[in-house]
Scaffold this motif. Sequence first.
Motif, short mmCIF file in Angstrom:
data_model
loop_
_atom_site.label_atom_id
_atom_site.label_comp_id
_atom_site.label_asym_id
_atom_site.label_seq_id
_atom_site.Cartn_x
_atom_site.Cartn_y
_atom_site.Cartn_z
N LEU A 63 29.34 20.44 5.08
CA LEU A 63 28.95 19.35 5.98
C LEU A 63 29.84 19.31 7.22
O LEU A 63 29.36 19.10 8.34
CB LEU A 63 29.01 18.02 5.25
CG LEU A 63 28.60 16.78 6.05
CD1 LEU A 63 27.19 16.93 6.60
CD2 LEU A 63 28.70 15.53 5.17
N ALA A 64 31.15 19.54 7.04
CA ALA A 64 32.07 19.57 8.18
C ALA A 64 31.72 20.72 9.12
O ALA A 64 31.76 20.57 10.34
CB ALA A 64 33.51 19.72 7.68
N ASN A 65 31.34 21.86 8.55
CA ASN A 65 30.92 23.00 9.37
C ASN A 65 29.63 22.70 10.11
O ASN A 65 29.47 23.08 11.28
CB ASN A 65 30.75 24.24 8.50
CG ASN A 65 32.04 24.98 8.27
OD1 ASN A 65 32.45 25.82 9.06
ND2 ASN A 65 32.71 24.66 7.17
N LEU A 66 28.69 22.02 9.44
CA LEU A 66 27.43 21.64 10.09
C LEU A 66 27.69 20.68 11.26
O LEU A 66 27.09 20.81 12.33
CB LEU A 66 26.49 20.99 9.07
CG LEU A 66 25.13 20.53 9.62
CD1 LEU A 66 24.29 21.71 10.05
CD2 LEU A 66 24.38 19.70 8.57
N LEU A 114 22.98 27.93 7.64
CA LEU A 114 23.89 26.99 6.99
C LEU A 114 23.12 25.92 6.21
O LEU A 114 23.56 25.51 5.12
CB LEU A 114 24.80 26.33 8.03
CG LEU A 114 25.99 25.53 7.48
CD1 LEU A 114 26.87 26.40 6.60
CD2 LEU A 114 26.80 24.95 8.64
N LEU A 115 21.99 25.46 6.72
CA LEU A 115 21.18 24.50 5.98
C LEU A 115 20.66 25.11 4.69
O LEU A 115 20.56 24.43 3.66
CB LEU A 115 20.01 24.01 6.85
CG LEU A 115 20.37 23.04 7.98
CD1 LEU A 115 19.15 22.77 8.85
CD2 LEU A 115 20.92 21.74 7.43
N GLY A 116 20.33 26.40 4.72
CA GLY A 116 19.94 27.11 3.50
C GLY A 116 21.07 27.18 2.50
O GLY A 116 20.88 26.97 1.29
N VAL A 117 22.28 27.46 2.98
CA VAL A 117 23.47 27.51 2.12
C VAL A 117 23.72 26.14 1.50
O VAL A 117 24.04 26.03 0.30
CB VAL A 117 24.70 27.97 2.94
CG1 VAL A 117 25.99 27.76 2.14
CG2 VAL A 117 24.56 29.44 3.33
N MET A 118 23.58 25.08 2.29
CA MET A 118 23.80 23.72 1.78
C MET A 118 22.79 23.35 0.71
O MET A 118 23.12 22.67 -0.28
CB MET A 118 23.75 22.72 2.93
CG MET A 118 24.91 22.85 3.91
SD MET A 118 24.75 21.77 5.35
CE MET A 118 25.00 20.17 4.59
N ILE A 209 13.33 32.86 5.92
CA ILE A 209 13.93 33.11 4.60
C ILE A 209 14.83 31.95 4.17
O ILE A 209 14.72 31.47 3.03
CB ILE A 209 14.67 34.46 4.57
CG1 ILE A 209 13.66 35.61 4.65
CG2 ILE A 209 15.54 34.59 3.31
CD1 ILE A 209 14.27 36.99 4.68
N PRO A 210 15.74 31.43 5.05
CA PRO A 210 16.50 30.23 4.65
C PRO A 210 15.60 29.03 4.36
O PRO A 210 15.91 28.24 3.46
CB PRO A 210 17.39 29.97 5.87
CG PRO A 210 17.57 31.30 6.50
CD PRO A 210 16.24 31.99 6.32
N PHE A 211 14.49 28.90 5.10
CA PHE A 211 13.55 27.81 4.85
C PHE A 211 12.95 27.93 3.44
O PHE A 211 12.84 26.94 2.72
CB PHE A 211 12.45 27.82 5.90
CG PHE A 211 11.43 26.72 5.74
CD1 PHE A 211 11.79 25.39 5.88
CD2 PHE A 211 10.11 27.02 5.43
CE1 PHE A 211 10.85 24.37 5.72
CE2 PHE A 211 9.17 26.02 5.27
CZ PHE A 211 9.55 24.69 5.42
#
Length: 320
Positions: A63-66, A114-118, A209-211
């Motif tokens: 979240l801090a990275n986002l 990053l949203l995919g990672v989260m 792909i992240p989606f």
Amino acid sequence: MARENQSVVTEFVFQGLSSQPRTQTLLFVVFLVFYLFTVVGNIMIVTVIRADCRLQSPMYFFLANLSFLDIGYVSSNIPQMLVNLLTKKRTISFSGCAAQMYFSLAFGMTECVLLGVMAYDRYMAICQPLRYTTVMNRKVCLHMVVASWTSSLLSSMVINSLTLRLPFCGPDILNHYFCEVLALLALACADTALMELVIFIFSILIVFIPFLLIITSYAHILSAILKIQSAHVQSKAFSTCGSHLTVVTIFYGTAIFMYMNPKSRPPQDRDKVVAVFYTIVAPMLNPLIYSLRNKDMKRALRRAMNRPKSLFIQRLFRDW
């Protein structure tokens, strides 16, 4: 011989969102508020997560990275747009346009990954709780963030360099409010079919792909939530997931609409409106959705406000 007689574009003129003075003033006020809210909100989130020892989990690390990413993302295009709304001269140099396009693409792509990672982190925490601390350790989380940034920075570099190799010999009117790659391609006086294919391929890798990972992760999460007996816990979980999916849908839906169309088409006004959602609205909503509706973040904010300033600063820089 005809190519030699053609002039070379050295700067671009933004057409912007509107040419009406009253509308421009209104847009300036609205987007200035959006920008300040996004920057201040995300700085607050990064600061609180950094200073509070209770928020040192993978979820808050991502979240801090986002939040840091969203500050850079909105700063890559909104300040230029605000200047253009106040001045009659809406020009940007070729090199300035290249820099803006690079950083805007890089930040946008990093946010996609990053949203995919989260989403994967939330899947592991909810659906695989016994393996969570082992799989999502500090080293793995750091590698995920580095991979998100590196892949996106390199992808943006490839798209940027290939786009800027195209000849731009006029017109120089950019039908957008920032140097967006598709709007720039429309001004190239050469065949752009190869570039459109390149953008489509990167859109699949970095956006689609992240989606799919997010949709799959939340499908498993929702399945796990439905097995919970407590109606109160279910309602809370559905509310949180619904909020997250709303932001994800706005960001990815508009990005997919823009960049996964392989056919060349002239820029339209609706494209600029669509771009507002993934470049301005989604980053503005992230502090609200991911943090200000989070009870742990609210408690951390209250603790930060009640804590002596010297102790807060000491904790903020404890590892530096």
